[in-house]
Write an enzyme that holds these catalytic residues in place. Structure first.
Site, PDB file in Angstrom:
ATOM      1  N   ASP A 133      45.446  37.035  35.000  1.00  0.00           N
ATOM      2  CA  ASP A 133      45.081  37.689  36.270  1.00  0.00           C
ATOM      3  C   ASP A 133      45.823  37.017  37.423  1.00  0.00           C
ATOM      4  OD1 ASP A 133      42.888  39.585  35.408  1.00  0.00           O
ATOM      5  OD2 ASP A 133      42.160  37.708  34.569  1.00  0.00           O
ATOM      6  N   TYR A 135      48.855  45.290  29.982  1.00  0.00           N
ATOM      7  CA  TYR A 135      49.146  44.856  31.352  1.00  0.00           C
ATOM      8  C   TYR A 135      50.644  44.769  31.607  1.00  0.00           C
ATOM      9  CZ  TYR A 135      44.375  44.426  32.802  1.00  0.00           C
ATOM     10  OH  TYR A 135      43.089  44.735  33.161  1.00  0.00           O
ATOM     11  N   GLU A 136      51.412  44.458  30.568  1.00  0.00           N
ATOM     12  CA  GLU A 136      52.866  44.481  30.749  1.00  0.00           C
ATOM     13  C   GLU A 136      53.304  45.921  31.037  1.00  0.00           C
ATOM     14  OE1 GLU A 136      55.263  43.130  27.473  1.00  0.00           O
ATOM     15  OE2 GLU A 136      57.070  43.194  28.706  1.00  0.00           O
ATOM     16  N   ASP A 179      54.076  39.590  35.347  1.00  0.00           N
ATOM     17  CA  ASP A 179      54.852  40.620  36.051  1.00  0.00           C
ATOM     18  C   ASP A 179      54.731  40.421  37.564  1.00  0.00           C
ATOM     19  OD1 ASP A 179      52.124  41.224  35.732  1.00  0.00           O
ATOM     20  OD2 ASP A 179      52.454  43.346  36.156  1.00  0.00           O
ATOM     21  N   LYS A 233      45.395  37.030  46.569  1.00  0.00           N
ATOM     22  CA  LYS A 233      45.114  36.461  47.895  1.00  0.00           C
ATOM     23  C   LYS A 233      45.230  34.946  47.866  1.00  0.00           C
ATOM     24  CE  LYS A 233      42.070  40.146  49.306  1.00  0.00           C
ATOM     25  NZ  LYS A 233      40.722  40.641  49.148  1.00  0.00           N
ATOM     26  N   GLU A 275      45.555  32.091  21.762  1.00  0.00           N
ATOM     27  CA  GLU A 275      45.849  32.923  22.933  1.00  0.00           C
ATOM     28  C   GLU A 275      44.647  32.895  23.871  1.00  0.00           C
ATOM     29  OE1 GLU A 275      46.554  37.229  22.472  1.00  0.00           O
ATOM     30  OE2 GLU A 275      47.765  37.109  24.314  1.00  0.00           O
ATOM     31  N   GLU A 325      38.695  34.772  24.744  1.00  0.00           N
ATOM     32  CA  GLU A 325      38.653  35.867  25.730  1.00  0.00           C
ATOM     33  C   GLU A 325      37.216  35.996  26.212  1.00  0.00           C
ATOM     34  OE1 GLU A 325      40.785  38.376  27.318  1.00  0.00           O
ATOM     35  OE2 GLU A 325      38.794  38.740  28.146  1.00  0.00           O
TER      36      GLU A 325
HETATM   37  C1  LIG Z   1      45.231  40.786  33.300  1.00  0.00           C
HETATM   38  S1  LIG Z   1      44.420  40.753  31.764  1.00  0.00           S
HETATM   39  C2  LIG Z   1      45.769  40.583  30.626  1.00  0.00           C
HETATM   40  C3  LIG Z   1      45.386  40.937  29.221  1.00  0.00           C
HETATM   41  C4  LIG Z   1      46.516  40.829  28.181  1.00  0.00           C
HETATM   42  N1  LIG Z   1      47.061  39.494  28.116  1.00  0.00           N
HETATM   43  C5  LIG Z   1      47.596  41.847  28.431  1.00  0.00           C
HETATM   44  O1  LIG Z   1      48.735  41.438  28.666  1.00  0.00           O
HETATM   45  O2  LIG Z   1      47.296  43.054  28.358  1.00  0.00           O
HETATM   46  C6  LIG Z   1      43.722  39.119  31.768  1.00  0.00           C
HETATM   47  C7  LIG Z   1      42.711  38.887  30.669  1.00  0.00           C
HETATM   48  O3  LIG Z   1      42.357  37.516  30.655  1.00  0.00           O
HETATM   49  C8  LIG Z   1      40.958  37.380  30.488  1.00  0.00           C
HETATM   50  N2  LIG Z   1      40.638  36.064  31.064  1.00  0.00           N
HETATM   51  C9  LIG Z   1      40.806  35.669  32.348  1.00  0.00           C
HETATM   52  N3  LIG Z   1      40.507  34.373  32.486  1.00  0.00           N
HETATM   53  C10 LIG Z   1      40.132  33.929  31.256  1.00  0.00           C
HETATM   54  C11 LIG Z   1      39.691  32.673  30.766  1.00  0.00           C
HETATM   55  N4  LIG Z   1      39.597  31.603  31.558  1.00  0.00           N
HETATM   56  N5  LIG Z   1      39.382  32.584  29.453  1.00  0.00           N
HETATM   57  C12 LIG Z   1      39.477  33.644  28.633  1.00  0.00           C
HETATM   58  N6  LIG Z   1      39.879  34.865  29.039  1.00  0.00           N
HETATM   59  C13 LIG Z   1      40.204  35.004  30.340  1.00  0.00           C
HETATM   60  C14 LIG Z   1      40.376  38.585  31.189  1.00  0.00           C
HETATM   61  O4  LIG Z   1      39.087  38.900  30.703  1.00  0.00           O
HETATM   62  C15 LIG Z   1      41.414  39.663  30.810  1.00  0.00           C
HETATM   63  O5  LIG Z   1      41.111  40.253  29.577  1.00  0.00           O
END
Ligand SMILES: C[S@@+](CC[C@H](N)C(=O)[O-])C[C@H]1O[C@@H](n2cnc3c(N)ncnc32)[C@H](O)[C@@H]1O
Length: 242
Positions: free
Chosen positions: A145, A218-219, A181, A149, A70, A95
């Site tokens: 994420d 986040y969902e 989402d 923009k 993941e 992560e």
């Molecule tokens: C919007 S959050 C979603 C977290 C989780 N998947 C959820 O649904 O609750 C995005 C996560 O991805 C991590 N992240 C973003 N880009 C990443 C990358 N290139 N490698 C590892 N983690 C990353 C961020 O630190 C954050 O914890």
């Protein structure tokens, strides 16, 4: 005369640096489960992975089992539940945010998970370097994420170069599960992935919600804001890679 240090060329990455301060329970989990965190050599930044880094997952887990990765699992809502439900598979989380990793460790410990390891690193680097080609049973990117923009779209994790990397790493019969989402990101994912020469949309459209996937933080945020959840699922096209 003092020498100016060489400038570090900034890579475009899908995350921003945040304070790595942990709360006491995260600190405790980080200490108690340090052996679940695999340390790898870095390049220039703390989230990078050196191009000659290597991890032998079979020896890390002490067995040969289907490997699931993941990227960006945040606080581990999905991986803790799924790893507990599927003890016959091995799960690796990439992560970048240490406090979120600590929460993942704590959730996994509470769920009695024994088949999880974590690498604190950019998942793009880690996938490219630490995972053998054609070896992954599953790759998950849930609620990446959105980078709304237009000028930030280049930071989005799901892109054609990333899809090429995933296509190289999935085993024949492997699957890439995605969810978001954000309708415009969902459509952009479909545009890139439906056209990919090696990947194939397993549902010929949006995938049904994967029944194993619990609602993540986040969902839940997306649902509370009234947004639709889009699931996607891709495999390897038959004859797509020679
Ligand atoms: C919007 S959050 C979603 C977290 C989780 N998947 C959820 O649904 O609750 C995005 C996560 O991805 C991590 N992240 C973003 N880009 C990443 C990358 N290139 N490698 C590892 N983690 C990353 C961020 O630190 C954050 O914890």
């Amino acid at each position: 005369m003092t020498e100016t240090p060489p400038r570090v060329q900034r890579e475009v990455v899908s995350f921003v640096r945040r304070s790595a301060r942990m709360n006491p329970s995260q600190e405790k989990a980080w200490r108690e489960h340090a052996d679940w965190v695999i340390r790898v050599p870095k390049r220039l930044t703390s989230t990078s992975v050196a191009s000659d880094a290597h991890v032998d997952w079979a020896s890390v887990f002490g067995r040969d089992a289907p490997l699931v990765v993941e990227i960006g699992g945040g606080t581990g809502d999905v991986i803790a539940a799924v790893a507990a439900a599927h003890p016959q598979r091995d799960h690796v989380a990439f992560e970048v945010f240490e406090p979120a990793v600590a929460s993942t460790l704590s959730k996994c410990a509470r769920a009695g998970v024994a088949n999880l390891r974590v690498v604190v690193a950019n998942g793009v680097d880690a996938l490219g370097t630490l995972i053998e080609d054609r070896s992954l049973a599953e790759l998950w990117t849930f609620f990446p994420d959105p980078w709304h923009k237009k000028r930030h779209h280049k930071r989005r994790l799901v892109s054609r170069p990333f899809a090429d990397l995933v296509a190289a790493k999935l085993a024949d019969g492997g699957v890439w599960r995605l969810a978001t989402d954000w309708a415009d990101y969902a459509s952009a994912m479909r545009e890139v992935l439906d056209d990919h020469p090696v990947l194939v949309n397993r549902y010929n459209g949006w995938a049904p919600r994967w029944e194993d996937r619990p609602q993540s933080r986040y969902e839940a945020k997306g649902i509370a804001a009234g947004r639709t959840i889009y699931d996607l699922c891709y495999g390897i096209r038959e004859g797509g890679r020679r």
